[in-house]
Each structure stands twice: as structure tokens, then as C-alpha cells.
Design a protein around this motif. Sequence first.
Motif, mmCIF file in Angstrom:
data_model
loop_
_atom_site.group_PDB
_atom_site.id
_atom_site.type_symbol
_atom_site.label_atom_id
_atom_site.label_comp_id
_atom_site.label_asym_id
_atom_site.label_seq_id
_atom_site.Cartn_x
_atom_site.Cartn_y
_atom_site.Cartn_z
ATOM 1 N N SER A 48 0.828 -1.208 0.000
ATOM 2 C CA SER A 48 0.000 0.000 0.000
ATOM 3 C C SER A 48 0.858 1.252 0.000
ATOM 4 C CB SER A 48 -0.935 0.007 1.209
ATOM 5 O OG SER A 48 -1.837 -1.064 1.117
ATOM 6 N N PHE A 49 2.003 1.199 0.685
ATOM 7 C CA PHE A 49 2.936 2.330 0.665
ATOM 8 C C PHE A 49 3.390 2.609 -0.760
ATOM 9 C CE2 PHE A 49 7.134 4.167 0.722
ATOM 10 C CZ PHE A 49 7.031 5.182 1.667
ATOM 11 N N ILE A 50 3.765 1.561 -1.478
ATOM 12 C CA ILE A 50 4.233 1.721 -2.860
ATOM 13 C C ILE A 50 3.117 2.246 -3.757
ATOM 14 C CG2 ILE A 50 5.066 0.457 -4.891
ATOM 15 C CD1 ILE A 50 6.534 -1.400 -2.882
ATOM 16 N N ILE A 51 1.921 1.679 -3.625
ATOM 17 C CA ILE A 51 0.790 2.115 -4.448
ATOM 18 C C ILE A 51 0.423 3.564 -4.113
ATOM 19 C CG2 ILE A 51 -1.666 1.747 -4.936
ATOM 20 C CD1 ILE A 51 -1.077 -1.287 -4.406
ATOM 21 N N GLY A 52 0.403 3.901 -2.819
ATOM 22 C CA GLY A 52 0.078 5.263 -2.409
ATOM 23 C C GLY A 52 1.089 6.276 -2.916
ATOM 24 N N ALA A 53 2.369 5.964 -2.752
ATOM 25 C CA ALA A 53 3.410 6.886 -3.212
ATOM 26 C C ALA A 53 3.391 7.013 -4.733
ATOM 27 C CB ALA A 53 4.774 6.411 -2.729
ATOM 28 N N GLY A 54 3.227 5.891 -5.417
ATOM 29 C CA GLY A 54 3.161 5.936 -6.878
ATOM 30 C C GLY A 54 1.964 6.718 -7.390
ATOM 31 N N SER A 55 0.821 6.532 -6.767
ATOM 32 C CA SER A 55 -0.365 7.280 -7.214
ATOM 33 C C SER A 55 -0.240 8.760 -6.865
ATOM 34 C CB SER A 55 -1.647 6.676 -6.637
ATOM 35 O OG SER A 55 -1.646 6.714 -5.236
ATOM 36 N N ALA A 94 -7.581 7.634 -2.241
ATOM 37 C CA ALA A 94 -8.770 6.919 -2.711
ATOM 38 C C ALA A 94 -8.381 5.801 -3.679
ATOM 39 C CB ALA A 94 -9.740 7.891 -3.380
ATOM 40 N N THR A 95 -7.456 6.091 -4.574
ATOM 41 C CA THR A 95 -6.984 5.076 -5.522
ATOM 42 C C THR A 95 -6.326 3.921 -4.790
ATOM 43 O OG1 THR A 95 -6.632 6.769 -7.217
ATOM 44 C CG2 THR A 95 -5.463 4.672 -7.496
ATOM 45 N N THR A 97 -8.830 1.827 -2.880
ATOM 46 C CA THR A 97 -9.656 1.060 -3.808
ATOM 47 C C THR A 97 -8.958 -0.242 -4.185
ATOM 48 O OG1 THR A 97 -10.681 3.062 -4.674
ATOM 49 C CG2 THR A 97 -10.801 1.097 -6.059
ATOM 50 N N VAL A 98 -7.651 -0.162 -4.393
ATOM 51 C CA VAL A 98 -6.877 -1.370 -4.697
ATOM 52 C C VAL A 98 -6.925 -2.330 -3.507
ATOM 53 C CG1 VAL A 98 -4.572 -2.270 -5.204
ATOM 54 C CG2 VAL A 98 -5.372 -0.200 -6.347
ATOM 55 N N GLY A 99 -6.738 -1.805 -2.289
ATOM 56 C CA GLY A 99 -6.797 -2.643 -1.090
ATOM 57 C C GLY A 99 -8.160 -3.282 -0.893
ATOM 58 N N LEU A 100 -9.203 -2.500 -1.101
ATOM 59 C CA LEU A 100 -10.566 -3.022 -0.967
ATOM 60 C C LEU A 100 -10.847 -4.092 -2.021
ATOM 61 C CD1 LEU A 100 -13.283 -2.867 0.479
ATOM 62 C CD2 LEU A 100 -13.941 -1.065 -1.126
ATOM 63 N N ALA A 101 -10.395 -3.863 -3.248
ATOM 64 C CA ALA A 101 -10.589 -4.856 -4.308
ATOM 65 C C ALA A 101 -9.885 -6.162 -3.961
ATOM 66 C CB ALA A 101 -10.067 -4.310 -5.634
ATOM 67 N N LYS A 102 -8.704 -6.076 -3.364
ATOM 68 C CA LYS A 102 -7.966 -7.274 -2.955
ATOM 69 C C LYS A 102 -8.733 -8.031 -1.878
ATOM 70 C CE LYS A 102 -4.412 -9.825 -1.259
ATOM 71 N NZ LYS A 102 -4.802 -10.854 -0.334
ATOM 72 N N CYS A 112 -1.138 3.372 2.727
ATOM 73 C CA CYS A 112 -1.583 4.382 1.754
ATOM 74 C C CYS A 112 -1.296 5.800 2.238
ATOM 75 C CB CYS A 112 -3.086 4.234 1.478
ATOM 76 S SG CYS A 112 -3.540 2.776 0.533
ATOM 77 N N VAL A 113 -1.710 6.080 3.469
ATOM 78 C CA VAL A 113 -1.524 7.437 4.008
ATOM 79 C C VAL A 113 -0.038 7.755 4.141
ATOM 80 C CG1 VAL A 113 -1.894 8.899 6.031
ATOM 81 C CG2 VAL A 113 -3.777 7.521 5.133
#
Length: 124
Positions: free
Chosen positions: A42-49, A61-62, A65-70, A93-94
Motif C-alpha cells: 500500500s505504501f508503494i501504491i500510495g506513493a506511486g499514485s 482513494a486510488t 480502492t486497490v486494497g478493498l478490491a484485494k 496508503c496514508v
Amino acid sequence: MMKKISSLITTVLYSSIFAIAPAANANNWYSQRDDSQHTGASFIIGAGSQIYFDNLLLSNATCMTVGLAKEVRDEIAYNGFSESDLGYDLVGCVTGTVLSRFVMHGLSFSASGNAFSLNYSARF
């Protein structure tokens, strides 16, 4: 574009800390590994987004959403939706979006020949 790529490389390097850090309150090895994987991914996805969107709300939010989908996929495939995993996703994410926005924003990467440099600049 090069600045976004260099920021993403830096994000991946820093995120390795979160990917290998054990969770403080986990009861067994699998749980420790799963919690740190949720936080690190989530850190990687959050920083990348955050690098891509340059907007904290949209980036978080993005990422969530990935975490919730998983977790929805886990519920369908394994009957294993976990609110705890979503909590670790939220922390990752945060942390990823905020660090990317306020700390890593000043980082730059440059390469020349077989040498590279990592620079940080901040204005006060």
C-alpha cells in the motif's frame, strides 16, 4: 517525465523498509508477514499514485480502492475478507502519499555514465 520516474525509483527504495518491517502486534509468522506486506504494498501504491496524480485525496482513494478490491477478491476466493488488512492498507496508503507529497517531492535522481546521484532540496 524523468522526475516522475526518479521519484518512483526513490519511492520503491524507501518502501523496502516497510515491506520487511514486522508488525508489532501480530501473533504468528504468517500474520506478521501478511501485515507487513499489506503495509508495504500500500505504501508503494500510495506513493506511486501521489507521484502520478499529485493529489492527496485522489491518491489515497486510488490506493484504498486497490486494497478493498484485494479484500473482496479474498472474500470471493477464500471466504477471507479482513478488516485488519484494510487497516494496514490504510496505514501504508496514508504514509506513502504523505511522504511522497511532502518529503520525497524534493528528491531528484540523476545518472551519468556509471555514476548516479540522489539529491534533496527543500525551501524554507
